[in-house]
Design a protein around this motif. Sequence first.
Motif, PDB file in Angstrom:
ATOM      1  N   ALA A 177       0.841  -1.204   0.000  1.00 40.66           N
ATOM      2  CA  ALA A 177       0.000   0.000   0.000  1.00 40.66           C
ATOM      3  C   ALA A 177       0.876   1.254   0.000  1.00 40.66           C
ATOM      4  O   ALA A 177       1.975   1.270   0.566  1.00 40.66           O
ATOM      5  CB  ALA A 177      -0.911  -0.005   1.218  1.00 40.66           C
ATOM      6  N   LEU A 178       0.371   2.318  -0.617  1.00 45.71           N
ATOM      7  CA  LEU A 178       1.152   3.544  -0.776  1.00 45.71           C
ATOM      8  C   LEU A 178       1.659   4.134   0.545  1.00 45.71           C
ATOM      9  O   LEU A 178       2.835   4.495   0.639  1.00 45.71           O
ATOM     10  CB  LEU A 178       0.325   4.585  -1.525  1.00 45.71           C
ATOM     11  N   PRO A 179       0.833   4.286   1.575  1.00 50.05           N
ATOM     12  CA  PRO A 179       1.360   4.880   2.814  1.00 50.05           C
ATOM     13  C   PRO A 179       2.442   4.022   3.459  1.00 50.05           C
ATOM     14  O   PRO A 179       3.359   4.538   4.100  1.00 50.05           O
ATOM     15  CB  PRO A 179       0.126   4.992   3.719  1.00 50.05           C
ATOM     16  N   LEU A 180       2.369   2.719   3.266  1.00 47.38           N
ATOM     17  CA  LEU A 180       3.384   1.813   3.781  1.00 47.38           C
ATOM     18  C   LEU A 180       4.699   1.996   3.021  1.00 47.38           C
ATOM     19  O   LEU A 180       5.781   2.111   3.617  1.00 47.38           O
ATOM     20  CB  LEU A 180       2.877   0.383   3.633  1.00 47.38           C
ATOM     21  N   LEU A 181       4.606   2.069   1.689  1.00 49.17           N
ATOM     22  CA  LEU A 181       5.796   2.278   0.864  1.00 49.17           C
ATOM     23  C   LEU A 181       6.413   3.650   1.125  1.00 49.17           C
ATOM     24  O   LEU A 181       7.636   3.812   1.063  1.00 49.17           O
ATOM     25  CB  LEU A 181       5.436   2.135  -0.613  1.00 49.17           C
ATOM     26  N   ALA A 182       5.563   4.631   1.413  1.00 43.17           N
ATOM     27  CA  ALA A 182       6.079   5.980   1.681  1.00 43.17           C
ATOM     28  C   ALA A 182       6.949   5.989   2.937  1.00 43.17           C
ATOM     29  O   ALA A 182       7.977   6.675   2.991  1.00 43.17           O
ATOM     30  CB  ALA A 182       4.917   6.957   1.834  1.00 43.17           C
ATOM     31  N   ARG A 183       6.553   5.222   3.955  1.00 47.08           N
ATOM     32  CA  ARG A 183       7.372   5.161   5.169  1.00 47.08           C
ATOM     33  C   ARG A 183       8.714   4.484   4.890  1.00 47.08           C
ATOM     34  O   ARG A 183       9.763   4.923   5.375  1.00 47.08           O
ATOM     35  CB  ARG A 183       6.609   4.427   6.270  1.00 47.08           C
ATOM     36  N   LEU A 184       8.662   3.408   4.115  1.00 45.30           N
ATOM     37  CA  LEU A 184       9.913   2.727   3.777  1.00 45.30           C
ATOM     38  C   LEU A 184      10.794   3.601   2.887  1.00 45.30           C
ATOM     39  O   LEU A 184      12.021   3.619   3.051  1.00 45.30           O
ATOM     40  CB  LEU A 184       9.601   1.397   3.087  1.00 45.30           C
ATOM     41  N   GLU A 185      10.186   4.328   1.957  1.00 49.13           N
ATOM     42  CA  GLU A 185      10.966   5.244   1.116  1.00 49.13           C
ATOM     43  C   GLU A 185      11.673   6.283   1.972  1.00 49.13           C
ATOM     44  O   GLU A 185      12.843   6.609   1.742  1.00 49.13           O
ATOM     45  CB  GLU A 185      10.059   5.941   0.106  1.00 49.13           C
ATOM     46  N   ARG A 186      10.984   6.792   2.976  1.00 47.90           N
ATOM     47  CA  ARG A 186      11.585   7.781   3.877  1.00 47.90           C
ATOM     48  C   ARG A 186      12.821   7.197   4.566  1.00 47.90           C
ATOM     49  O   ARG A 186      13.859   7.852   4.683  1.00 47.90           O
ATOM     50  CB  ARG A 186      10.560   8.207   4.919  1.00 47.90           C
ATOM     51  N   VAL A 187      12.705   5.934   4.997  1.00 49.58           N
ATOM     52  CA  VAL A 187      13.822   5.266   5.659  1.00 49.58           C
ATOM     53  C   VAL A 187      14.996   5.091   4.688  1.00 49.58           C
ATOM     54  O   VAL A 187      16.146   5.444   5.002  1.00 49.58           O
ATOM     55  CB  VAL A 187      13.384   3.896   6.210  1.00 49.58           C
ATOM     56  N   TYR A 188      14.718   4.546   3.491  1.00 49.20           N
ATOM     57  CA  TYR A 188      15.791   4.290   2.530  1.00 49.20           C
ATOM     58  C   TYR A 188      16.426   5.594   2.055  1.00 49.20           C
ATOM     59  O   TYR A 188      17.638   5.648   1.800  1.00 49.20           O
ATOM     60  CB  TYR A 188      15.251   3.509   1.332  1.00 49.20           C
ATOM     61  N   ARG A 189      15.624   6.640   1.934  1.00 50.13           N
ATOM     62  CA  ARG A 189      16.174   7.939   1.508  1.00 50.13           C
ATOM     63  C   ARG A 189      17.121   8.479   2.582  1.00 50.13           C
ATOM     64  O   ARG A 189      18.197   8.995   2.279  1.00 50.13           O
ATOM     65  CB  ARG A 189      15.018   8.909   1.258  1.00 50.13           C
ATOM     66  N   ARG A 190      16.695   8.341   3.834  1.00 53.05           N
ATOM     67  CA  ARG A 190      17.529   8.819   4.938  1.00 53.05           C
ATOM     68  C   ARG A 190      18.838   8.034   5.044  1.00 53.05           C
ATOM     69  O   ARG A 190      19.879   8.583   5.408  1.00 53.05           O
ATOM     70  CB  ARG A 190      16.734   8.697   6.244  1.00 53.05           C
ATOM     71  N   GLU A 191      18.762   6.740   4.706  1.00 44.64           N
ATOM     72  CA  GLU A 191      19.947   5.892   4.783  1.00 44.64           C
ATOM     73  C   GLU A 191      20.800   5.958   3.515  1.00 44.64           C
ATOM     74  O   GLU A 191      21.838   5.300   3.439  1.00 44.64           O
ATOM     75  CB  GLU A 191      19.530   4.443   5.047  1.00 44.64           C
ATOM     76  N   GLY A 192      20.351   6.727   2.505  1.00 47.78           N
ATOM     77  CA  GLY A 192      21.119   6.839   1.265  1.00 47.78           C
ATOM     78  C   GLY A 192      21.136   5.560   0.451  1.00 47.78           C
ATOM     79  O   GLY A 192      22.192   5.156  -0.047  1.00 47.78           O
ATOM     80  N   ARG A 193      19.967   4.926   0.306  1.00 40.72           N
ATOM     81  CA  ARG A 193      19.869   3.653  -0.430  1.00 40.72           C
ATOM     82  C   ARG A 193      18.907   3.814  -1.611  1.00 40.72           C
ATOM     83  O   ARG A 193      17.800   3.277  -1.618  1.00 40.72           O
ATOM     84  CB  ARG A 193      19.384   2.551   0.513  1.00 40.72           C
ATOM     85  N   PRO A 194      19.301   4.553  -2.644  1.00 40.80           N
ATOM     86  CA  PRO A 194      18.401   4.797  -3.775  1.00 40.80           C
ATOM     87  C   PRO A 194      18.008   3.518  -4.532  1.00 40.80           C
ATOM     88  O   PRO A 194      16.889   3.396  -5.008  1.00 40.80           O
ATOM     89  CB  PRO A 194      19.182   5.750  -4.676  1.00 40.80           C
ATOM     90  N   THR A 195      18.953   2.588  -4.630  1.00 37.38           N
ATOM     91  CA  THR A 195      18.639   1.338  -5.336  1.00 37.38           C
ATOM     92  C   THR A 195      17.535   0.584  -4.614  1.00 37.38           C
ATOM     93  O   THR A 195      16.670  -0.029  -5.251  1.00 37.38           O
ATOM     94  CB  THR A 195      19.901   0.458  -5.449  1.00 37.38           C
TER      95      THR A 195
END
Length: 304
Positions: A177-195
Motif C-alpha cells: 500500500a502507498l502509505p506503507l511504501l512511503a514510510r519505507l521510502e523515507r527510511v531508505y532515503r535517509r539511509e542513502g539507499r536509492p537502489t
Amino acid sequence: MTSSLQTLLSLGRHAARWLTTRSAAPSGVDDPQAIDAMRRAAEARRAGRGDETRTLYRYVLQRWPQHADALRGLRDLAIEARDWDEAVAIQQRLLTAAAPTDRAVESEWLAVGYYELGRLELARANTAAAITHFRAALKADRDFLPAVLALGDACEAAGDHREAVRTWERAAESRPALPLLARLERVYRREGRPTRMIALYRTASERVPDDLALSLALGRVYFELEMLEVRAPDLPVIHAFLGAVFERRGDTRDAFEEYRRALRMSHGFDWPHRCQACSAATPTWQDRCPQCQRWNTLRPSPIR
C-alpha cells in the motif's frame, strides 16, 4: 395413579419450559419480546435518547446474552462515546457470538478498537502500551493497514528503528500500500539507499500492475534520481516522468519520444482513493473514510 399422572404432566411442562428457555436464551433472534425491545431501542436511538437505547440493549442481552444486534448496538454507542475499552470488551463478546460468515467483519471491528486504544496510548507517550494494542489489532486482523503503520511509528518512537522497518517491510511483501511504501521510502532515503527505493516500488508495481498509484510513485522516484540507466517498466506514467527528465537535460528529441509513448499508452495519470464501503473519493489515503467514518476502507481507485 392420578397423583402420579399429575406429577408427570407437571414435570413435562417444566421440562418444556426449560428446553424452550435453553434454546431461546443465547440469541433470541425469533423471540417476540426480543424483537419488540430491539424495535423500541431503534426508535429511541433515532430520537436521540441514548440512555434509553443503552438500557434496552442491556435488557435484551441480560435475557439473550448472544443477541448479535444488541451487542452491535452497544458497541456502536461505545464507539460514538469514544469509550474504546468498552467497545473492545463488547466486540470480544460479539466475535464469540457471531456466525462464521460474520467472523471476518467482526474481527476487523475488534482491530479498530485495539487500534484506537493504541492511538490513545501513543498520544500519551506510552509507547509500550501502544505497541501492545497495535499488535493485538493485527492479531485480530493482520490486513488492518492503519495498525501496521502505527505499530512501526510506535517502534520508532520507542527507539527501535530496526523493528519499525521490519514491521513495514513484512507488511509490504503481502500488501504494497502507498502509505506503507512511503514510510519505507523515507527510511531508505535517509539511509542513502536509492537502489533499494527503486526495488521497493518496482516490486510493488510488478505485483499489482494495474495500480496506477504505484506506477506513479515509481515514476516519481525515477524522475527524482534520474536513473535512466535502470530499465523502466513499460507504463505510461514512467514514460511521462522519463520525458520530463530528458526535457530537463535539454534532450528535446528524446523527451518528445517519451511523451508520445506516454500519451499513446495512457488513460489518464490522476486517480482518487475510494472508500470500499460507501464509494466516497478522497485525494489521499486516510485511516478512516471522512464520509462514512469506516476504518481501513480507502484504496487507490483502479485505472479508468
